[in-house]
Write a protein that holds these residues in place. Structure first.
Motif: not given
Length: 84
Positions: A54-69
Motif C-alpha cells: 500500500x501507499x499513503x498520501x499525507x497532508x503535511x499541514x496536519x500536525x503529526x500526520x505521519x504519527x496519526x497514520x
C-alpha cells in the motif's frame, strides 16, 4: 482534518481515505481527483502495481500526520492498496 482525503474542490460528494489502485483512474476521469492530487495518487498506484502492499498520501499541514497514520485506526491520509 483539512486535506485529509481527496475530492474535487468544492464538491459535496463524500470523501474517502481508502481506495483500490484500480479505482484511481476512474476517479480522475470523473473529476473526483483533480489538480495536484493526480500525480500524487498516480505515484501511489505505480508503487502498488510494482509490489508495495500500500501507499499513503499525507497532508503535511496536519500536525503529526505521519504519527496519526501509523498509530491510529483512522489514519491521516489517503491510502491506496491493491485490492482492499
Amino acid at each position: 482534518l483539512p486535506g485529509r482525503r481527496f475530492r474535487a474542490w468544492g464538491s459535496s460528494r463524500p470523501r474517502s481515505s481508502r481506495r483500490r489502485a484500480a479505482d484511481i483512474r476512474r476517479l480522475r476521469d470523473d473529476g473526483t481527483i483533480s489538480g495536484g492530487m493526480i500525480p500524487k495518487l498516480e505515484t501511489c498506484v505505480q508503487a502498488v502495481e510494482s509490489g508495495c502492499e500500500a501507499a499513503v498520501v499525507l497532508d503535511g499541514r496536519v500536525p503529526h500526520a505521519m504519527l496519526l497514520e501509523f498509530f491510529t485506526a483512522r489514519g491521516a491520509g489517503t491510502l491506496v492498496a491493491k485490492g482492499r
